[in-house]
Every structure is written in C-alpha cells, then in structure tokens.
Design a protein around this motif. Sequence first.
Motif, PDB file in Angstrom:
ATOM      1  N   GLY A  84      47.104  44.644  46.714  1.00 32.41           N
ATOM      2  CA  GLY A  84      45.855  44.219  46.096  1.00 32.41           C
ATOM      3  C   GLY A  84      44.720  44.000  47.068  1.00 32.41           C
ATOM      4  O   GLY A  84      43.650  43.564  46.669  1.00 32.41           O
ATOM      5  N   ILE A 100      39.516  42.151  47.749  1.00 33.80           N
ATOM      6  CA  ILE A 100      40.761  41.644  47.165  1.00 33.80           C
ATOM      7  C   ILE A 100      40.692  41.854  45.659  1.00 33.80           C
ATOM      8  O   ILE A 100      39.741  41.436  45.011  1.00 33.80           O
ATOM      9  N   ARG A 101      41.695  42.533  45.130  1.00 36.17           N
ATOM     10  CA  ARG A 101      41.805  42.811  43.693  1.00 36.17           C
ATOM     11  C   ARG A 101      40.629  43.592  43.136  1.00 36.17           C
ATOM     12  O   ARG A 101      40.170  43.337  42.022  1.00 36.17           O
ATOM     13  N   ASN A 102      40.070  44.497  43.889  1.00 44.01           N
ATOM     14  CA  ASN A 102      39.019  45.412  43.437  1.00 44.01           C
ATOM     15  C   ASN A 102      37.830  44.717  42.781  1.00 44.01           C
ATOM     16  O   ASN A 102      37.322  45.166  41.762  1.00 44.01           O
ATOM     17  N   LYS A 139      44.761  34.573  46.336  1.00 49.93           N
ATOM     18  CA  LYS A 139      44.119  35.294  45.233  1.00 49.93           C
ATOM     19  C   LYS A 139      44.147  34.419  43.987  1.00 49.93           C
ATOM     20  O   LYS A 139      45.019  33.584  43.829  1.00 49.93           O
ATOM     21  N   GLY A 140      43.224  34.665  43.090  1.00 48.34           N
ATOM     22  CA  GLY A 140      43.231  34.003  41.784  1.00 48.34           C
ATOM     23  C   GLY A 140      43.259  32.496  41.868  1.00 48.34           C
ATOM     24  O   GLY A 140      42.426  31.864  42.514  1.00 48.34           O
ATOM     25  N   ASN A 189      36.139  35.692  45.247  1.00 48.19           N
ATOM     26  CA  ASN A 189      36.566  37.021  45.684  1.00 48.19           C
ATOM     27  C   ASN A 189      37.845  36.978  46.515  1.00 48.19           C
ATOM     28  O   ASN A 189      38.203  37.952  47.154  1.00 48.19           O
ATOM     29  N   GLY A 190      38.514  35.834  46.525  1.00 47.17           N
ATOM     30  CA  GLY A 190      39.722  35.661  47.318  1.00 47.17           C
ATOM     31  C   GLY A 190      39.408  34.934  48.617  1.00 47.17           C
ATOM     32  O   GLY A 190      38.250  34.793  49.002  1.00 47.17           O
TER      33      GLY A 190
END
Length: 121
Positions: free
Chosen positions: A45, A55-57, A94-95, A107-108
């Motif tokens: 990711g 991170i995570r597009n 993330k998240g 955005n991470g």
Amino acid sequence: ETVNVGYGETRKEDLTMPVNTLKGNKTRYQSYNNVYEMLTGEVPGVEVSGTSIKIRNATSFQLSTEPLFVVDGTIVPSINDIVPAQVKSIEVLKGSAASIYGARGANGVIVITLISGRDIK
C-alpha cells in the motif's frame, strides 16, 4: 517485539491497527543511498517514486498527498538527509493507526526511529 505507534510503544501482538514495520538492522538496507530506497517495495500500500511517497493511493489535485514524517518523536518536513545506516526502525501507520496525529496524519504517517548511543553495543 515492540512497535512505535506515535504515542508510545506497544507489543506487536496487541495491535489492532494497520502498522507495518521495517527493521533497519538488515544488511541489505545498509547498501541503500536513502530511506526512500528502503521503503520501495517493502510495505504493502506504499508507493515510492523518487523522493515522493504515497500511502494507499491518496489523490488530490491541489493538496499534498505526502505522509507525515516523524523522526525520533519530532515532526520533520523531509526525510531526504537520513542515511539508512542510522535507521533503527521504520513504522508505517495507515488509517486508524495514523489518527493519533489528527488531520496531519490523514495521508498516513511514517515514524522513523534512529540508532542512538545506547543501541550501539
């Protein structure tokens, strides 16, 4: 094994959040020129393109999609000057794991722990 999650350290078994860890003591990392090369292809990711990380597009036409960088507990604007031989570990939050940093962590977050004098044996 402990993981740095921003507000402290916790055991990896106790985590319920998406956190990926890279340990800097692997010999293959010592030959890299920068931290971006260490992250390339290592964490699911995470896209690394030169000195840009996504991170995570996350996409935006006007706002930055760069993650928040935290080095030894201090928020820094860039990780360009960090030498891979100085890195003890890198955690990618993330998240929900990044929510401890509020809107700045949207955005991470990349948390880097550097080797200190007490780590040298």
